[in-house]
Design an enzyme around this catalytic site. Structure first.
Site, PDB file in Angstrom:
ATOM      1  N   ASN A   1       9.896  -8.294   0.719  1.00 32.94           N
ATOM      2  CA  ASN A   1       9.518  -9.587   1.265  1.00 32.94           C
ATOM      3  C   ASN A   1      10.483 -10.620   0.691  1.00 32.94           C
ATOM      4  O   ASN A   1      10.674 -10.670  -0.532  1.00 32.94           O
ATOM      5  CB  ASN A   1       8.079  -9.936   0.859  1.00 32.94           C
ATOM      6  CG  ASN A   1       7.077  -8.920   1.392  1.00 32.94           C
ATOM      7  OD1 ASN A   1       7.213  -8.423   2.497  1.00 32.94           O
ATOM      8  ND2 ASN A   1       6.067  -8.613   0.589  1.00 32.94           N
TER       9      ASN A   1
ATOM     10  N   HIS B   1      12.087  -7.745  -6.089  1.00 32.98           N
ATOM     11  CA  HIS B   1      11.446  -6.430  -6.262  1.00 32.98           C
ATOM     12  C   HIS B   1      11.407  -5.710  -4.929  1.00 32.98           C
ATOM     13  O   HIS B   1      11.377  -6.339  -3.876  1.00 32.98           O
ATOM     14  CB  HIS B   1      10.032  -6.572  -6.830  1.00 32.98           C
ATOM     15  CG  HIS B   1       9.145  -7.484  -6.046  1.00 32.98           C
ATOM     16  ND1 HIS B   1       9.256  -8.859  -6.128  1.00 32.98           N
ATOM     17  CD2 HIS B   1       8.147  -7.244  -5.165  1.00 32.98           C
ATOM     18  CE1 HIS B   1       8.358  -9.419  -5.325  1.00 32.98           C
ATOM     19  NE2 HIS B   1       7.673  -8.461  -4.718  1.00 32.98           N
ATOM     20  N   ILE B   2      11.388  -4.395  -5.000  1.00 32.10           N
ATOM     21  CA  ILE B   2      11.216  -3.538  -3.822  1.00 32.10           C
ATOM     22  C   ILE B   2       9.846  -2.873  -3.920  1.00 32.10           C
ATOM     23  O   ILE B   2       9.489  -2.331  -4.963  1.00 32.10           O
ATOM     24  CB  ILE B   2      12.314  -2.459  -3.744  1.00 32.10           C
ATOM     25  CG1 ILE B   2      13.702  -3.110  -3.608  1.00 32.10           C
ATOM     26  CG2 ILE B   2      12.050  -1.509  -2.562  1.00 32.10           C
ATOM     27  CD1 ILE B   2      14.851  -2.109  -3.536  1.00 32.10           C
ATOM     28  N   HIS B   3       9.092  -2.943  -2.824  1.00 31.39           N
ATOM     29  CA  HIS B   3       7.818  -2.237  -2.753  1.00 31.39           C
ATOM     30  C   HIS B   3       8.076  -0.794  -2.334  1.00 31.39           C
ATOM     31  O   HIS B   3       8.798  -0.552  -1.359  1.00 31.39           O
ATOM     32  CB  HIS B   3       6.908  -2.861  -1.688  1.00 31.39           C
ATOM     33  CG  HIS B   3       6.504  -4.274  -1.974  1.00 31.39           C
ATOM     34  ND1 HIS B   3       5.266  -4.607  -2.479  1.00 31.39           N
ATOM     35  CD2 HIS B   3       7.172  -5.447  -1.827  1.00 31.39           C
ATOM     36  CE1 HIS B   3       5.178  -5.931  -2.617  1.00 31.39           C
ATOM     37  NE2 HIS B   3       6.321  -6.464  -2.223  1.00 31.39           N
TER      38      HIS B   3
ATOM     39  N   GLN C   1       6.756 -13.244   0.534  1.00 30.09           N
ATOM     40  CA  GLN C   1       7.011 -13.094  -0.906  1.00 30.09           C
ATOM     41  C   GLN C   1       6.101 -14.011  -1.707  1.00 30.09           C
ATOM     42  O   GLN C   1       5.996 -15.207  -1.418  1.00 30.09           O
ATOM     43  CB  GLN C   1       8.480 -13.406  -1.215  1.00 30.09           C
ATOM     44  CG  GLN C   1       8.854 -13.117  -2.671  1.00 30.09           C
ATOM     45  CD  GLN C   1      10.349 -13.264  -2.941  1.00 30.09           C
ATOM     46  OE1 GLN C   1      11.118 -13.699  -2.077  1.00 30.09           O
ATOM     47  NE2 GLN C   1      10.757 -12.905  -4.151  1.00 30.09           N
TER      48      GLN C   1
ATOM     49  N   VAL D   1       5.813 -13.308  -5.440  1.00 32.67           N
ATOM     50  CA  VAL D   1       6.377 -13.339  -6.789  1.00 32.67           C
ATOM     51  C   VAL D   1       7.890 -13.494  -6.647  1.00 32.67           C
ATOM     52  O   VAL D   1       8.563 -12.596  -6.101  1.00 32.67           O
ATOM     53  CB  VAL D   1       6.022 -12.060  -7.573  1.00 32.67           C
ATOM     54  CG1 VAL D   1       6.669 -12.093  -8.951  1.00 32.67           C
ATOM     55  CG2 VAL D   1       4.500 -11.904  -7.697  1.00 32.67           C
TER      56      VAL D   1
ATOM     57  N   ASP E   1       1.397  -1.508  -8.336  1.00 28.21           N
ATOM     58  CA  ASP E   1       0.950  -2.809  -7.850  1.00 28.21           C
ATOM     59  C   ASP E   1      -0.531  -2.991  -8.183  1.00 28.21           C
ATOM     60  O   ASP E   1      -1.334  -2.068  -8.027  1.00 28.21           O
ATOM     61  CB  ASP E   1       1.171  -2.908  -6.342  1.00 28.21           C
ATOM     62  CG  ASP E   1       1.108  -4.347  -5.843  1.00 28.21           C
ATOM     63  OD1 ASP E   1       2.154  -4.878  -5.429  1.00 28.21           O
ATOM     64  OD2 ASP E   1       0.007  -4.946  -5.869  1.00 28.21           O
TER      65      ASP E   1
HETATM   66  P1  5GP Z   1       5.527  -9.992  -2.925  1.00 24.20           P
HETATM   67  O1  5GP Z   1       4.440 -10.536  -2.056  1.00 24.20           O
HETATM   68  O2  5GP Z   1       6.118 -11.071  -3.814  1.00 24.20           O
HETATM   69  O3  5GP Z   1       6.574  -9.213  -2.166  1.00 24.20           O
HETATM   70  O4  5GP Z   1       4.852  -8.918  -3.865  1.00 24.20           O
HETATM   71  C1  5GP Z   1       4.274  -9.229  -5.084  1.00 24.20           C
HETATM   72  C2  5GP Z   1       3.362  -8.094  -5.435  1.00 24.20           C
HETATM   73  O5  5GP Z   1       2.991  -8.227  -6.802  1.00 24.20           O
HETATM   74  C3  5GP Z   1       2.050  -8.082  -4.626  1.00 24.20           C
HETATM   75  O6  5GP Z   1       1.941  -6.851  -3.907  1.00 24.20           O
HETATM   76  C4  5GP Z   1       0.958  -8.223  -5.678  1.00 24.20           C
HETATM   77  O7  5GP Z   1      -0.188  -7.434  -5.425  1.00 24.20           O
HETATM   78  C5  5GP Z   1       1.672  -7.789  -6.960  1.00 24.20           C
HETATM   79  N1  5GP Z   1       1.147  -8.407  -8.162  1.00 24.20           N
HETATM   80  C6  5GP Z   1       0.778  -9.710  -8.311  1.00 24.20           C
HETATM   81  N2  5GP Z   1       0.361  -9.931  -9.571  1.00 24.20           N
HETATM   82  C7  5GP Z   1       0.481  -8.737 -10.238  1.00 24.20           C
HETATM   83  C8  5GP Z   1       0.191  -8.340 -11.575  1.00 24.20           C
HETATM   84  O8  5GP Z   1      -0.226  -9.106 -12.438  1.00 24.20           O
HETATM   85  N3  5GP Z   1       0.433  -7.028 -11.896  1.00 24.20           N
HETATM   86  C9  5GP Z   1       0.920  -6.132 -10.974  1.00 24.20           C
HETATM   87  N4  5GP Z   1       1.103  -4.879 -11.387  1.00 24.20           N
HETATM   88  N5  5GP Z   1       1.197  -6.480  -9.696  1.00 24.20           N
HETATM   89  C10 5GP Z   1       0.968  -7.770  -9.346  1.00 24.20           C
END
Ligand code: 5GP
Length: 114
Positions: free
Chosen positions: A84, A97-99, A91, A93, A32
Protein backbone atom coordinates in the site's frame (compact mmCIF):
# COMPACT_ATOMS: atom_id res chain seq x y z
CA UNK A 1 14.91 18.29 15.83
CA UNK A 2 14.61 14.52 15.63
CA UNK A 3 11.64 12.71 14.15
CA UNK A 4 9.73 10.37 16.43
CA UNK A 5 10.50 6.72 15.66
CA UNK A 6 7.94 4.96 13.50
CA UNK A 7 5.87 2.10 14.90
CA UNK A 8 8.07 -0.33 12.98
CA UNK A 9 11.29 1.29 14.26
CA UNK A 10 9.94 0.76 17.76
CA UNK A 11 9.23 -2.89 16.97
CA UNK A 12 12.75 -3.29 15.50
CA UNK A 13 14.17 -1.75 18.71
CA UNK A 14 12.07 -4.21 20.83
CA UNK A 15 10.35 -1.21 22.33
CA UNK A 16 6.99 -2.65 21.20
CA UNK A 17 6.50 -6.43 21.14
CA UNK A 18 5.80 -8.32 17.91
CA UNK A 19 5.94 -11.91 16.73
CA UNK A 20 9.13 -12.05 14.69
CA UNK A 21 9.34 -14.77 12.05
CA UNK A 22 12.61 -13.71 10.37
CA UNK A 23 15.34 -11.18 11.03
CA UNK A 24 18.73 -10.31 9.59
CA UNK A 25 20.90 -7.21 9.67
CA UNK A 26 18.72 -5.29 7.23
CA UNK A 27 15.17 -6.68 7.50
CA UNK A 28 12.64 -7.90 10.01
CA UNK A 29 9.53 -9.94 9.21
CA UNK A 30 6.71 -9.92 11.75
CA UNK A 31 3.17 -11.23 12.02
CA UNK A 32 0.55 -8.57 11.34
CA UNK A 33 -1.40 -7.71 14.49
CA UNK A 34 -4.72 -7.62 12.58
CA UNK A 35 -4.34 -10.31 9.90
CA UNK A 36 -6.27 -9.89 6.63
CA UNK A 37 -5.54 -13.49 5.59
CA UNK A 38 -5.00 -16.77 7.47
CA UNK A 39 -1.29 -15.92 7.42
CA UNK A 40 -0.29 -12.27 7.20
CA UNK A 41 3.32 -11.14 7.57
CA UNK A 42 5.03 -7.77 7.15
CA UNK A 43 8.50 -7.45 5.62
CA UNK A 44 10.12 -4.31 6.96
CA UNK A 45 13.49 -2.81 5.98
CA UNK A 46 15.37 -1.59 9.03
CA UNK A 47 16.57 1.41 7.03
CA UNK A 48 13.77 3.94 7.16
CA UNK A 49 11.86 5.15 4.14
CA UNK A 50 8.27 6.32 4.36
CA UNK A 51 6.89 4.48 1.33
CA UNK A 52 8.00 2.11 -1.40
CA UNK A 53 8.54 4.82 -4.02
CA UNK A 54 10.98 6.57 -1.67
CA UNK A 55 13.32 3.59 -2.16
CA UNK A 56 15.43 4.75 -5.09
CA UNK A 57 18.46 2.48 -4.80
CA UNK A 58 18.16 -0.52 -7.13
CA UNK A 59 20.09 -2.86 -4.86
CA UNK A 60 17.96 -1.93 -1.86
CA UNK A 61 14.76 -2.40 -3.84
CA UNK A 62 16.04 -5.74 -5.12
CA UNK A 63 17.05 -6.99 -1.67
CA UNK A 64 13.66 -6.00 -0.25
CA UNK A 65 11.79 -8.06 -2.87
CA UNK A 66 14.26 -10.94 -2.60
CA UNK A 67 13.78 -11.03 1.17
CA UNK A 68 9.99 -10.89 0.84
CA UNK A 69 9.77 -13.62 -1.81
CA UNK A 70 12.27 -15.88 -0.03
CA UNK A 71 10.55 -15.63 3.36
CA UNK A 72 7.13 -16.00 1.70
CA UNK A 73 8.25 -19.15 -0.10
CA UNK A 74 9.71 -20.60 3.10
CA UNK A 75 6.73 -19.71 5.30
CA UNK A 76 3.85 -20.23 2.89
CA UNK A 77 4.85 -21.88 -0.36
CA UNK A 78 2.15 -20.00 -2.29
CA UNK A 79 1.34 -16.43 -1.38
CA UNK A 80 0.43 -12.90 -2.39
CA UNK A 81 2.67 -9.84 -1.94
CA UNK A 82 0.99 -6.45 -1.50
CA UNK A 83 2.22 -2.91 -0.99
CA UNK A 84 0.00 0.00 0.00
CA UNK A 85 1.52 3.35 -0.99
CA UNK A 86 0.12 6.55 0.46
CA UNK A 87 -3.12 7.21 2.25
CA UNK A 88 -5.16 6.76 -0.93
CA UNK A 89 -3.48 3.39 -1.45
CA UNK A 90 -4.47 2.23 2.01
CA UNK A 91 -1.14 2.83 3.74
CA UNK A 92 -1.48 3.35 7.48
CA UNK A 93 2.07 2.93 8.71
CA UNK A 94 4.48 5.26 6.95
CA UNK A 95 7.53 3.03 7.09
CA UNK A 96 7.99 0.98 3.91
CA UNK A 97 6.79 -2.62 4.17
CA UNK A 98 5.59 -5.49 2.00
CA UNK A 99 2.59 -7.54 3.08
CA UNK A 100 2.86 -11.31 2.66
CA UNK A 101 -0.61 -12.85 2.56
CA UNK A 102 -1.56 -16.48 2.26
CA UNK A 103 -2.73 -19.65 3.91
CA UNK A 104 -6.03 -19.78 2.01
CA UNK A 105 -7.25 -23.30 1.58
CA UNK A 106 -7.54 -24.36 -2.04
CA UNK A 107 -6.02 -21.20 -3.45
CA UNK A 108 -7.22 -17.65 -3.78
CA UNK A 109 -7.00 -16.79 -7.43
CA UNK A 110 -10.18 -14.82 -8.08
CA UNK A 111 -10.00 -11.07 -7.64
CA UNK A 112 -8.27 -9.25 -4.85
CA UNK A 113 -10.85 -9.43 -2.07
CA UNK A 114 -10.75 -11.40 1.14
P1 5GP B 1 -0.42 -0.53 5.76
O1 5GP B 1 -1.88 -0.25 5.84
O2 5GP B 1 0.40 0.66 6.24
O3 5GP B 1 0.03 -1.04 4.41
O4 5GP B 1 -0.14 -1.73 6.75
C1 5GP B 1 0.15 -1.56 8.09
C2 5GP B 1 -0.11 -2.87 8.76
O5 5GP B 1 0.45 -2.83 10.07
C3 5GP B 1 -1.61 -3.19 8.94
O6 5GP B 1 -1.93 -4.41 8.27
C4 5GP B 1 -1.79 -3.30 10.45
O7 5GP B 1 -2.67 -4.34 10.85
C5 5GP B 1 -0.36 -3.56 10.94
N1 5GP B 1 -0.11 -3.08 12.28
C6 5GP B 1 -0.52 -1.90 12.82
N2 5GP B 1 -0.08 -1.78 14.08
C7 5GP B 1 0.65 -2.91 14.35
C8 5GP B 1 1.35 -3.36 15.50
O8 5GP B 1 1.45 -2.72 16.54
N3 5GP B 1 1.97 -4.59 15.41
C9 5GP B 1 1.92 -5.34 14.26
N4 5GP B 1 2.54 -6.52 14.29
N5 5GP B 1 1.25 -4.94 13.15
C10 5GP B 1 0.63 -3.74 13.21
Amino acid sequence: MTNAPTLFERIIARDIPAEIVYEDGDYIVIKDIAPKAPIHLLVIPKKFSARIDDVTDEAEMGRLWLTASRVARQQLGDYRLVINAGKGGGQEVFHTHIHILGGWEGGHSVGFGE
